[in-house]
Design a protein around this motif. Structure first.
Motif, short mmCIF file in Angstrom:
data_model
loop_
_atom_site.label_atom_id
_atom_site.label_comp_id
_atom_site.label_asym_id
_atom_site.label_seq_id
_atom_site.Cartn_x
_atom_site.Cartn_y
_atom_site.Cartn_z
N VAL A 178 84.48 27.76 11.86
CA VAL A 178 84.60 26.99 10.61
C VAL A 178 83.54 27.45 9.61
N ILE A 179 82.33 27.72 10.08
CA ILE A 179 81.27 28.21 9.20
C ILE A 179 81.66 29.58 8.61
N ALA A 180 82.24 30.43 9.47
CA ALA A 180 82.67 31.75 9.01
C ALA A 180 83.74 31.62 7.94
N VAL A 181 84.67 30.68 8.13
CA VAL A 181 85.72 30.44 7.12
C VAL A 181 85.09 29.98 5.81
N ASN A 182 84.11 29.09 5.90
CA ASN A 182 83.43 28.60 4.70
C ASN A 182 82.77 29.74 3.93
N VAL A 210 87.99 24.10 -0.37
CA VAL A 210 87.11 22.95 -0.06
C VAL A 210 86.38 23.24 1.24
N ARG A 211 85.07 23.11 1.21
CA ARG A 211 84.24 23.39 2.39
C ARG A 211 84.63 22.46 3.54
N GLN A 212 84.70 23.02 4.77
CA GLN A 212 85.08 22.24 5.96
C GLN A 212 83.87 22.00 6.85
N ASP A 225 84.60 18.66 3.01
CA ASP A 225 83.41 18.17 2.30
C ASP A 225 83.84 17.89 0.86
N ARG A 226 83.77 16.62 0.46
CA ARG A 226 84.33 16.22 -0.85
C ARG A 226 83.36 16.38 -2.01
N PRO A 262 84.05 26.76 -5.13
CA PRO A 262 83.63 25.85 -4.06
C PRO A 262 82.10 25.75 -3.96
N ASP A 263 81.61 24.57 -3.65
CA ASP A 263 80.16 24.34 -3.55
C ASP A 263 79.69 24.75 -2.15
#
Lengths: 154, 118
Positions: A23-27, A43-45, A90-91, A114-115
């Motif tokens: 998930v971090i790699a996808v972000n 959107v960050r996961q 992450d909203r 994306p932040d």
């Protein structure tokens, strides 16, 4: 007492930590993504871990039931590993960057990105990697114990 | 006629406890990143003392309890990697000791069985 059950516990942690790293790699891969299937920027996961077993994270009811006699568990209710309960978005609002040349810029010339903070992601990735190592050394220890129990037969 | 000695039964309990300690430690390690998780453990010496070699298999699984005296992180998790690493090494050594003692115990019995053929 089953030693092979210990491998399942450590294995569940390996799976959970690997999903976290994925998930971090996808972000990080989508740090500049402005187009998604749902529309708008990526959107960050985030992953949410949950212990799967008799001794989960303590909640209010848990503490209330244990009031008076202390937080004591009956035997055989130890932790039974971990699992990824959910991957939640992450909203945080996207960052607006002024870039009128960008094809996805709005009429004022701002692009919604994306932040995603690379520092946060890298620190998180390091944590996942360390936890993975910790659990893989637990597996090595268990393997050594199973091997030594075979010594009885010799 | 019983072949195994009282030591064998005690060693069985000892190995059982060492394996349980490994399992509990592996569980703690698996939950090193779970928010709100509290370290679980048990008193090895007290459980060992609870074993009654003369009794009729009165042993049961050890009583697990939350470990006190650990510092919680802001997310409520209090798993200490150092403590778990030590516990794992401890469980491994105990297990190996138990195996070695059990082997020598069986070797003695085997010696007694084969003593007439020498």
């Amino acid at each position: 007492m089953n030693l092979f059950g210990v491998l399942d516990i450590s294995g569940s942690a390996l799976t959970a930590e690997r999903i976290r790293a994925e998930v971090i790699a996808v972000n990080m891969a989508n740090a500049q993504t402005t187009r998604t299937a749902a529309g708008g920027p990526y959107v960050r996961q985030q992953v949410v871990f949950q212990s799967s077993g008799g001794a989960p994270a303590i909640g209010f009811e848990d503490l209330l039931a244990a009031a008076g006699q202390g937080p004591r568990m009956s035997s055989g209710e130890g932790p039974e590993g971990v699992r990824v309960a959910a991957v939640v978005p992450d909203r945080t609002a996207p960052i607006e960057r002024y870039d009128p040349q960008h094809p996805d810029a709005d009429k004022d010339g701002f692009v919604a990105l994306p932040d995603i903070n690379p520092l946060t992601e890298m620190a998180d990735l390091m944590g996942a990697s360390r936890a993975y190592g910790l659990n893989s050394s637990a597996i090595q220890a268990t393997k050594a114990m199973i091997a030594s129990s075979l010594e009885i037969l010799k | 006629m019983q072949i195994t000695s009282g030591t064998t039964n005690l060693l069985e309990h000892y190995l059982d406890l060492a394996a349980t300690q490994l399992k509990v430690t592996a569980g703690n390690m698996a939950n090193v990143d779970t928010p709100g998780f509290k370290t679980v453990g048990f008193d090895f010496e007290a459980e060992m003392r609870r074993a009654d070699p003369g009794g009729e298999d009165g042993e049961s699984a050890p009583v697990l309890d939350r470990v006190g005296g650990l510092i919680s992180r802001p997310d409520g998790n209090n798993v200490s990697m150092d403590r778990e690493g030590m516990k794992m090494a401890d469980a491994q050594l105990k297990f190996k000791t138990g195996i070695a003692l059990l082997r020598s115990d069986f070797a003695q019995i085997s010696e007694a069985i084969h003593s007439d053929t020498k």
